[in-house]
Design an enzyme around this catalytic site. Structure first.
Site, PDB file in Angstrom:
ATOM      1  N   PHE A  81       0.811  -1.211   0.000  1.00 18.99           N
ATOM      2  CA  PHE A  81       0.000   0.000   0.000  1.00 18.99           C
ATOM      3  C   PHE A  81       0.851   1.272   0.000  1.00 18.99           C
ATOM      4  O   PHE A  81       0.466   2.274  -0.603  1.00 18.99           O
ATOM      5  CB  PHE A  81      -0.941   0.016   1.209  1.00 18.99           C
ATOM      6  CG  PHE A  81      -2.052  -0.989   1.138  1.00 18.99           C
ATOM      7  CD1 PHE A  81      -2.426  -1.564  -0.075  1.00 18.99           C
ATOM      8  CD2 PHE A  81      -2.731  -1.373   2.284  1.00 18.99           C
ATOM      9  CE1 PHE A  81      -3.459  -2.489  -0.138  1.00 18.99           C
ATOM     10  CE2 PHE A  81      -3.770  -2.291   2.237  1.00 18.99           C
ATOM     11  CZ  PHE A  81      -4.131  -2.856   1.022  1.00 18.99           C
ATOM     12  N   TYR A  82       1.971   1.246   0.711  1.00 13.50           N
ATOM     13  CA  TYR A  82       2.828   2.439   0.736  1.00 13.50           C
ATOM     14  C   TYR A  82       3.361   2.764  -0.658  1.00 13.50           C
ATOM     15  O   TYR A  82       3.178   3.903  -1.139  1.00 13.50           O
ATOM     16  CB  TYR A  82       3.960   2.264   1.746  1.00 13.50           C
ATOM     17  CG  TYR A  82       4.950   3.396   1.736  1.00 13.50           C
ATOM     18  CD1 TYR A  82       4.578   4.671   2.170  1.00 13.50           C
ATOM     19  CD2 TYR A  82       6.259   3.213   1.295  1.00 13.50           C
ATOM     20  CE1 TYR A  82       5.484   5.718   2.161  1.00 13.50           C
ATOM     21  CE2 TYR A  82       7.165   4.256   1.288  1.00 13.50           C
ATOM     22  CZ  TYR A  82       6.777   5.507   1.711  1.00 13.50           C
ATOM     23  OH  TYR A  82       7.673   6.548   1.691  1.00 13.50           O
ATOM     24  N   PRO A  83       4.013   1.819  -1.364  1.00  9.02           N
ATOM     25  CA  PRO A  83       4.465   2.132  -2.723  1.00  9.02           C
ATOM     26  C   PRO A  83       3.316   2.515  -3.655  1.00  9.02           C
ATOM     27  O   PRO A  83       3.454   3.440  -4.462  1.00  9.02           O
ATOM     28  CB  PRO A  83       5.133   0.831  -3.173  1.00  9.02           C
ATOM     29  CG  PRO A  83       5.551   0.149  -1.919  1.00  9.02           C
ATOM     30  CD  PRO A  83       4.474   0.479  -0.933  1.00  9.02           C
ATOM     31  N   SER A 103       0.396   3.954  -2.894  1.00  6.11           N
ATOM     32  CA  SER A 103      -0.134   5.278  -2.595  1.00  6.11           C
ATOM     33  C   SER A 103       0.846   6.376  -2.996  1.00  6.11           C
ATOM     34  O   SER A 103       0.446   7.417  -3.533  1.00  6.11           O
ATOM     35  CB  SER A 103      -0.489   5.391  -1.107  1.00  6.11           C
ATOM     36  OG  SER A 103       0.661   5.276  -0.291  1.00  6.11           O
ATOM     37  N   LYS A 104       2.129   6.162  -2.764  1.00  3.74           N
ATOM     38  CA  LYS A 104       3.120   7.182  -3.133  1.00  3.74           C
ATOM     39  C   LYS A 104       3.222   7.312  -4.658  1.00  3.74           C
ATOM     40  O   LYS A 104       3.425   8.418  -5.180  1.00  3.74           O
ATOM     41  CB  LYS A 104       4.481   6.844  -2.539  1.00  3.74           C
ATOM     42  CG  LYS A 104       4.574   7.027  -1.031  1.00  3.74           C
ATOM     43  CD  LYS A 104       4.398   8.469  -0.612  1.00  3.74           C
ATOM     44  CE  LYS A 104       5.609   9.318  -0.913  1.00  3.74           C
ATOM     45  NZ  LYS A 104       5.485  10.713  -0.393  1.00  3.74           N
TER      46      LYS A 104
END
Length: 328
Positions: free
Chosen positions: A143-145, A147-148
């Site tokens: 999710f972090y990659p 979303s960024k």
């Protein structure tokens, strides 16, 4: 007498990088208005010499008013954890960035610089000598990659005659004053550190002072619509660098190793358990963190050196010496 430079609007000002940016922006002659979503955050940025702007990334009117008359904005805030609900990443990172863009347009801001990350390229495989031409993966690894990557795309799509936008991607921000990464590494070492895969692979890094230096150069010299990687220079050996980073916290990482496939299995099982069961906190190892740590991630900063005159101001060795615990 030289006239003072105009103000810069900053999100994420109370964070590790944000604090450094405030110090360096003020030293360069800029005023700084920093978005602050709590009194504690306001006190932090105020103590550094910035003017707090009460509000958060969902508060478009506060951001618009805070940006009024500013020369540019630096958007550093995001959800930085490697685990959590997609709804939270979407709200904080993607929709938050959309709000920053909307506020910038409403305020008539001429320039917006977005702090991104090499993690936008994460797809579960090593990232080797990547530059800015490497496309974003169709299936980001977490999710972090994801979303960024979406936030970065929003920023670049917003570039135009009314608002110039650009992106910097520092890799592995570290250094003195870090209250997140180094303490987490120390906590993991206390729990029983394992060098998965042996830890002999290479990684790129970027000291927080080098990141701030590169951001200021990009703000003043970077081409609109472009992306710039920032690093400390040559990649470092993961085991040597991380070992010294952990030891700077007064913890010994040890020499235990295990095959990488075990880490892959542990990460997958942990994520499944935290998804299906009402467990608190986050898994001890996630696939996203695993692939950004225990597989090679090396990127090139040639473009930043060529186009904005970037050169690291702190070497890896200097930065590690700053972190070394005092001799007893």
């Amino acid at each position: 007498m030289t006239a003072p430079r105009p103000s810069i609007f900053l999100t994420g000002g109370s964070g590790f990088l944000g604090r450094r940016l405030i110090v360096d922006l003020i030293a360069a002659g800029y005023g700084v208005r920093a978005l602050a979503r709590s009194e504690r955050a306001a006190a932090t940025v105020r103590a550094l010499g910035a003017e707090p702007v009460p509000g958060d990334l969902g508060d478009l009117p506060s951001m618009r008013d805070g940006m009024a008359g500013c020369a540019a904005a630096i958007h550093s805030a995001a959800k930085v954890e490697q685990w959590g609900r997609w709804e939270d990443f979407l709200r904080d990172t993607v929709q938050g960035t959309e709000q920053v863009i909307a506020a910038a347009r409403a305020a008539g801001l001429p320039r917006l610089l977005h702090i991104s990350t090499e993690a936008v390229l994460a797809d579960g495989h090593p990232i080797v000598d990547a530059d800015e031409t490497r496309p974003l993966p169709p299936q980001p690894n977490g999710f972090y990659p994801r979303s960024k990557g979406l936030a970065e795309q929003r920023v670049l799509a917003a570039n135009g005659s009314d608002l110039e936008t650009l992106v910097v991607r520092p890799r592995f921000i570290w250094g003195k004053g870090d209250t997140t990464l180094a303490p987490k590494l120390a906590q993991a070492a206390r729990a029983g550190w394992v060098w998965f895969g042996g830890g002999r692979h290479r990684i790129s890094t970027c000291h927080v002072r080098n990141v701030s230096h590169g951001v200021l150069l990009a703000l003043e010299r970077g081409r609109a619509g472009e992306i710039y990687f920032l690093t400390d220079g040559a990649p470092v050996a993961f085991r040597d660098f991380i070992g010294r980073l952990i030891r700077s916290q007064g913890v010994e990482p040890g020499e235990r190793t295990a095959p990488l496939w075990i880490a892959d299995a542990l990460a997958a099982l942990g994520e499944a358990a935290w998804t299906l069961l009402p467990l608190r906190g986050e898994p001890p190892l996630t696939r996203s963190a695993l692939n950004l740590f225990f597989r090679e991630v090396t990127v090139r900063d040639d473009k930043a050196r060529r186009e904005i005159g970037y050169r690291p101001v702190v070497s890896v060795e200097e930065g590690l010496r700053e972190l070394a615990p005092p001799a007893s």
